[in-house]
Design an enzyme around this catalytic site. Sequence first.
Site, PDB file in Angstrom:
ATOM      1  N   CYS A  81       0.836  -1.201   0.000  1.00  0.00           N
ATOM      2  CA  CYS A  81       0.000   0.000   0.000  1.00  0.00           C
ATOM      3  C   CYS A  81       0.874   1.256   0.000  1.00  0.00           C
ATOM      4  CB  CYS A  81      -0.985  -0.038   1.165  1.00  0.00           C
ATOM      5  SG  CYS A  81      -2.364   1.139   0.997  1.00  0.00           S
ATOM      6  N   HIS A 197      -3.576  -5.163   0.002  1.00  0.00           N
ATOM      7  CA  HIS A 197      -3.070  -5.695   1.267  1.00  0.00           C
ATOM      8  C   HIS A 197      -3.133  -7.226   1.238  1.00  0.00           C
ATOM      9  CE1 HIS A 197      -2.715  -2.045   3.821  1.00  0.00           C
ATOM     10  NE2 HIS A 197      -3.555  -1.560   2.931  1.00  0.00           N
ATOM     11  N   GLU A 199      -2.136  -9.338   3.436  1.00  0.00           N
ATOM     12  CA  GLU A 199      -2.502  -9.872   4.750  1.00  0.00           C
ATOM     13  C   GLU A 199      -3.981  -9.739   5.042  1.00  0.00           C
ATOM     14  OE1 GLU A 199      -1.887  -5.489   5.670  1.00  0.00           O
ATOM     15  OE2 GLU A 199      -1.286  -6.965   4.172  1.00  0.00           O
ATOM     16  N   ASP A 264     -22.489  -8.302  16.894  1.00  0.00           N
ATOM     17  CA  ASP A 264     -22.763  -7.424  18.030  1.00  0.00           C
ATOM     18  C   ASP A 264     -22.282  -8.129  19.283  1.00  0.00           C
ATOM     19  OD1 ASP A 264     -23.990  -5.591  16.358  1.00  0.00           O
ATOM     20  OD2 ASP A 264     -26.001  -6.391  16.689  1.00  0.00           O
ATOM     21  N   ASP A 426     -27.517   5.288  12.804  1.00  0.00           N
ATOM     22  CA  ASP A 426     -28.717   4.612  13.330  1.00  0.00           C
ATOM     23  C   ASP A 426     -29.934   5.521  13.154  1.00  0.00           C
ATOM     24  OD1 ASP A 426     -27.312   2.332  14.237  1.00  0.00           O
ATOM     25  OD2 ASP A 426     -26.716   3.387  16.054  1.00  0.00           O
TER      26      ASP A 426
END
Length: 579
Positions: A81, A197, A199, A264, A426
């Site tokens: 990157c 990337h 990884e 969550d 939200d």
Amino acid sequence: MTGTYLLDYGAGNVRSLVNAVKKLGHDITYVKDPSDILKADKLIFPGVGAFGSAMQSLHSKGYAEPLKQYLALNKPFMGICVGMQSLFEGSDENPGIPGLGVIPGRVRLFDSSLKAVPHMGWNTARTIQGPERAKGCGLEEGRAYYFVHSFAVPFVEGSTEAKEWCLTTTQYGGEGSGGEVFISSVRRGNIFCTQFHPEKSGFAGVNVLKAFLDGDAAVGAEGDAALIQASTLAPSGGLSVLAPTFIPEPTQDQFTKRIVACLDVRANDQGDLVVTKGDQYDVREQSTNGQEGDVRNLGKPVELARRYFEEGADEITFLNITSFRNCPLLDLPMLEVLRRTSETVFVPLTIGGGIKDVVDPDGKLHPALEVAGEYFRNGADKVSIGSDAVYAAEKYYALGGRGDGTSAIETIAHAYGSQAVVISVDPKKVYVNSPADAPTHHVIQPAQPGPNGEKYCWYQCTVSGGREGRDMDVRQLVIACQALGAGEILLNSMDQDGMKQGYDLTLIQDVRAAISIPVIASSGAGCAQHFVEVFEKTGVQAALAAGIFHRREVPLEDVKTTCVNAGIRIRTIDAPLAI
């Protein structure tokens, strides 16, 4: 001490890279002094965030000159990157700061007029030097890798400079829709760099690391490496080499849609961290005796994350919905969750909840930037900001449409790049009979009328887990957050959450039209076809689900298969890593 060294200048998540190297059976040592660089047998330079910050850090730590000496010696080097971008002459991101100048060319900003920027997600890499050369670096034609960047080096057909270095190219955006072809990897001799990337690119990306780590120090000795003279730099400052003769196929846009699994996480009544899921944000089981039920327990976070990775999830998001108010920053349970997850999960990890100024029980203040830094160092690639983003947007408008540089969004984006900052929104519908009933808000016509036949609504932003509404609509919020430096929107819907009736397409379309950064659709998925619907009807870059994956009501693999059958580009599931 010789061996493989990691050049970490202190920006972003390098834990996942270190974990991938260790999983492949290799040891890696951090560069702690400029003299360590020339000791290395192999050197990996990962980078995230701003080009200018990376270059300033290299110079301030005394790394720049020994790094240039190392590269001139043609010793094995892998840049990732910004680690790749630093080898070029400079970047439009920070025009006054020069790069190392090893490779001719400049890093340019993507055109955001017809596509979302950052380029965030999975895309393919087309070989320029020939399939065997790419294969020698562990790259597979047609395989998708994970990109997250706003700046890239354009590939100009016929350019001698590009041909001399470019190993693969990638196209972002289709023909006639702002499509741009850029250099996605370079290779000359023992110097190999990727814009993506590895990884974070699943097992396909880990195989790229494996090829570098297992490769001989004389890669290409009888070919291009023999053409590089360690002491001779080209007039432009780049290493002098011959151009390849392979004639590649034309590049095509192969950018894929992302399927995101969300977990969550909160403490249950016994104090254990569990994955839960709410119905319209209520995470407790229904009780028949009128008492409050237990927190729904749908599994352990680390185990579920690994399962989703193996099933093909393109990203995994942890939303911490427990406050841990009496817990010191360095003892936060989610840090351990990230550490353990990053040992076996090689796709992007986002952490949300608590990304704000934190005060320890002893009164010590930790700014949001420091909190985010701890999460990045422990395995997170992005942080998700919720309530504090609403407060920052309110301040933005109070200041006449500008930031003051102090919000969590601004400080984290400045240090780690906009791609590291996700805004979790939200919103809930507020129905009105006419736009005149909400003159200060953006009013739209929902797909279904309100409970009293109202034909219009606006989407009110909420804070504190949806418990408190604010005098701000969702469009105002996302516009402000983009201006403050956010790189992505996670768009929830309190009305659709847990309903399994599909995403709120009207809401998503409205937000997509207001901003140019990527949007993740969330809340409401109940079947695989809902993913097809949201991709086809809104053009959204990613779609997220939680409960239907946890309960295996809709297997993640079925979502991918359904999308592919509908003609939607989706990353294929990786074969397990063979070590």
